[in-house]
Design an enzyme around this catalytic site. Structure first.
Site, short mmCIF file in Angstrom:
data_model
loop_
_atom_site.label_atom_id
_atom_site.label_comp_id
_atom_site.label_asym_id
_atom_site.label_seq_id
_atom_site.Cartn_x
_atom_site.Cartn_y
_atom_site.Cartn_z
N HIS A 76 5.90 -8.43 -12.48
CA HIS A 76 6.72 -7.44 -13.18
C HIS A 76 8.18 -7.85 -13.26
O HIS A 76 8.70 -8.57 -12.39
CB HIS A 76 6.57 -6.05 -12.54
CG HIS A 76 7.01 -5.94 -11.12
ND1 HIS A 76 8.31 -5.68 -10.75
CD2 HIS A 76 6.31 -6.02 -9.95
CE1 HIS A 76 8.39 -5.61 -9.43
NE2 HIS A 76 7.20 -5.82 -8.91
N ASP A 78 10.99 -5.79 -13.50
CA ASP A 78 12.04 -4.96 -12.90
C ASP A 78 12.14 -5.16 -11.40
O ASP A 78 11.19 -5.61 -10.75
CB ASP A 78 11.81 -3.48 -13.22
CG ASP A 78 10.50 -2.96 -12.64
OD1 ASP A 78 9.47 -3.64 -12.78
OD2 ASP A 78 10.50 -1.86 -12.05
N ASP A 115 10.91 -9.64 -5.28
CA ASP A 115 9.89 -8.71 -5.75
C ASP A 115 10.39 -8.13 -7.08
O ASP A 115 11.17 -7.19 -7.10
CB ASP A 115 9.71 -7.60 -4.71
CG ASP A 115 8.78 -6.48 -5.15
OD1 ASP A 115 7.97 -6.70 -6.06
OD2 ASP A 115 8.91 -5.37 -4.60
N GLU A 145 7.62 -1.29 -12.93
CA GLU A 145 6.61 -1.23 -11.87
C GLU A 145 7.11 -0.44 -10.68
O GLU A 145 6.37 0.31 -10.04
CB GLU A 145 6.23 -2.65 -11.46
CG GLU A 145 5.05 -2.74 -10.49
CD GLU A 145 5.46 -2.74 -9.02
OE1 GLU A 145 4.57 -2.71 -8.15
OE2 GLU A 145 6.68 -2.76 -8.74
N GLU A 146 8.40 -0.62 -10.38
CA GLU A 146 8.96 -0.03 -9.17
C GLU A 146 9.12 1.49 -9.23
O GLU A 146 9.39 2.13 -8.23
CB GLU A 146 10.32 -0.67 -8.86
CG GLU A 146 10.28 -2.17 -8.63
CD GLU A 146 9.59 -2.56 -7.33
OE1 GLU A 146 9.08 -1.67 -6.64
OE2 GLU A 146 9.57 -3.76 -7.01
N ASP A 169 2.45 -10.54 -6.90
CA ASP A 169 3.34 -9.47 -6.47
C ASP A 169 3.11 -9.08 -5.01
O ASP A 169 3.32 -7.95 -4.61
CB ASP A 169 3.14 -8.23 -7.37
CG ASP A 169 4.23 -7.19 -7.17
OD1 ASP A 169 5.28 -7.54 -6.60
OD2 ASP A 169 4.02 -6.04 -7.56
N HIS A 452 13.34 -4.40 -1.11
CA HIS A 452 13.93 -3.11 -1.45
C HIS A 452 15.11 -2.74 -0.56
O HIS A 452 15.53 -1.59 -0.54
CB HIS A 452 12.89 -1.98 -1.44
CG HIS A 452 11.80 -2.14 -2.43
ND1 HIS A 452 10.86 -1.17 -2.70
CD2 HIS A 452 11.47 -3.17 -3.24
CE1 HIS A 452 10.01 -1.59 -3.61
NE2 HIS A 452 10.37 -2.82 -3.96
#
Length: 478
Positions: A76, A78, A115, A145-146, A169, A452
């Protein structure tokens, strides 16, 4: 000067650095999507781009692989954008400041976006080199995705011929992920009314928490700043008259919030300060192992018209009683979180308080149970719920030729067998499995730590090994 230009594999790190120069947080993916389209055009590759900024790039099979079944490479576009409190960077407009520390790549004062930038970089490197022995490659780059796998839900998969998919991922080298939880985003919305109240205005903030991914780290026992704020407000309200002006905390529903604050009006500011000092010691003791930097900050403030007594009581009840964290562990897979939820975003605006949860479960009936539980409580408080980003889980397949091939290659390359695991986090594999009947899928990736968060790091040597592994799996995919 490029920071990663000396790293191997050069093309992978070249593309990763170029991607990091483009702002690409969730809902801000047009520029990075256009970059992928320009990449395809420059090389004469078949491509598709949709209104959600999803991109599919297709490269023909290498010589000798014309009869081989196509392989889908998926990741992904984003990333989760977090930064330190003193970082001046505007992550909606500015790229990342990359750095190398020994075996690690990181971004100064922000998340790195490994990620899932490394998946996109690897896929572009594969597409860029027609000399790599491989079948037809179908690279699928999804968006948002997030924030609920939104791009995967929207994408048209009709250009795809492949039924073998390598999802890149995952964040732990040597782990083959073959099943994941389903989930959704649930917003709990409480209307509030306001009235004048004589007292002293304070800002009370819960800060310094560790945070993390609400799927991968939900079992680590880390504190949730929004939930602790509810606990703080409840404790204060039991000792003196208090009104809430606003509550605010967290940036992403799928990230455990590291900071949350309330602006309140109290009848006795000094007594409140003393009580908060005592409560800070209590919380620091409870979370000394998981959140050693936890603190409660108190400052004088101003408030024109806070919420009235009834609305204040309902907000405190909501933040005290809404469920959060692990709700059930799997009875079939030891150590696997089966059902959980995370109060990731807390906001006050337009006459309402909104608490937004990421809800996850590998058992659909338990996911539905949690949605009903949140709805029931909000109904009793005079509020409501809104659902979005619903996605299905990815069920384990007993028969998987792709998994068997990958395990064989892994054994030869590493000298040991891979770990075959299910995860509690959501992956797009479940959505693609629903759209592509008969899909054989495995998720892998290099070592990424503390995703994150501003402490996110990506192992260079792990990227090198995973790249070698992927190339060899493709070489044997005849």
């Amino acid at each position: 000067m490029k920071v990663l230009e000396q790293l191997e594999p050069q093309r992978v790190f070249h593309f990763f650095e170029e991607l990091c120069a483009i702002p690409h947080g969730s809902r801000n993916t047009k520029a990075i999507s256009d970059y992928c389209v320009a990449f395809a055009r420059e090389r004469g590759l078949e491509y598709y781009q949709d209104e959600s900024n999803n991109v599919i790039i297709i490269a023909p099979a290498a010589l000798g692989y014309e009869a081989a079944a196509p392989v889908i490479i998926q990741g992904h576009l984003d990333m989760v954008c977090e930064k330190t409190a003193d970082c001046p960077k505007d992550m909606t407009r500015e790229g990342l400041d990359l750095a190398v520390d020994g075996d690690d790549v990181y971004a100064k004062d922000t998340t790195l976006g490994g990620d899932d930038g490394i998946a996109v970089a690897m896929a572009l490197a594969l597409l860029d080199d027609p000399g790599i022995p491989r079948p037809r490659l179908e690279a699928v780059f999804t968006t948002d995705e997030e924030i609920g796998l939104l791009g995967a839900a929207a994408i048209d998969v009709s250009p795809l011929q492949g039924r073998k998919m390598l999802n890149l991922d995952s964040e732990a080298e040597g782990v083959f992920t073959v099943s994941c939880a389903g989930g959704n985003t649930t917003a709990c919305i409480l209307p509030v009314t306001r009235a004048s109240f004589a007292g002293a205005a304070l800002t009370v903030a819960v800060e310094g928490l560790t945070g993390g991914h609400s799927g991968a780290e939900i079992d680590k026992g880390r504190a949730n700043a929004n939930m602790l704020l509810g606990r703080v407000l409840r404790a204060l309200s039991r000792e003196q008259a208090l009104r809430i002006d606003q509550v605010q905390g967290g940036l992403k529903d799928n990230a455990i919030p590291v900071e949350s604050h309330a602006r309140i009006v109290v009848s006795d500011a000094e007594a409140a300060r003393r009580q908060l000092t005592e409560l800070e010691c209590v919380l620091q003791n409870e979370y000394r192992a998981t959140d050693p930097k936890l603190r409660i900050r108190v400052e004088a403030d101003q408030a024109d018209q806070p919420m009235d007594e009834a609305a204040t009581a309902k907000v405190i009840c909501m933040l005290t009683c809404l469920p959060n964290g692990i709700q059930a562990m799997s009875s079939e897979i030891p150590g696997l979180v089966q059902t959980s939820l995370n109060l990731g975003i807390l906001t006050t605006r337009d006459g309402e308080v909104r608490a937004t949860f990421s809800v996850r479960s590998s058992v659909d009936s338990q996911k539905q149970m949690l949605k009903e539980r949140l709805a029931c409580l909000m109904e009793q408080l005079g509020g409501r719920v809104e659902y979005s980003g619903e996605y299905t889980g990815w069920q384990y397949q007993e028969e998987s030729p792709l998994r068997d091939l990958m395990a064989e290659v892994y054994q030869e390359q590493y000298g040991s067998a891979p770990k075959i695991e299910a995860i509690h986090a959501g992956l797009e594999c479940g959505i693609f499995a629903g759209k592509l009947p008969g899909l054989d899928c495995v998720s892998i990736g290099p070592d990424l730590l503390e995703i994150h968060t501003v402490r996110e790091r990506m192992s260079i040597s792990s990227v090198q090994r995973v790249w070698k592994f992927v190339v060899e799996v493709l070489r044997r995919s005849k």
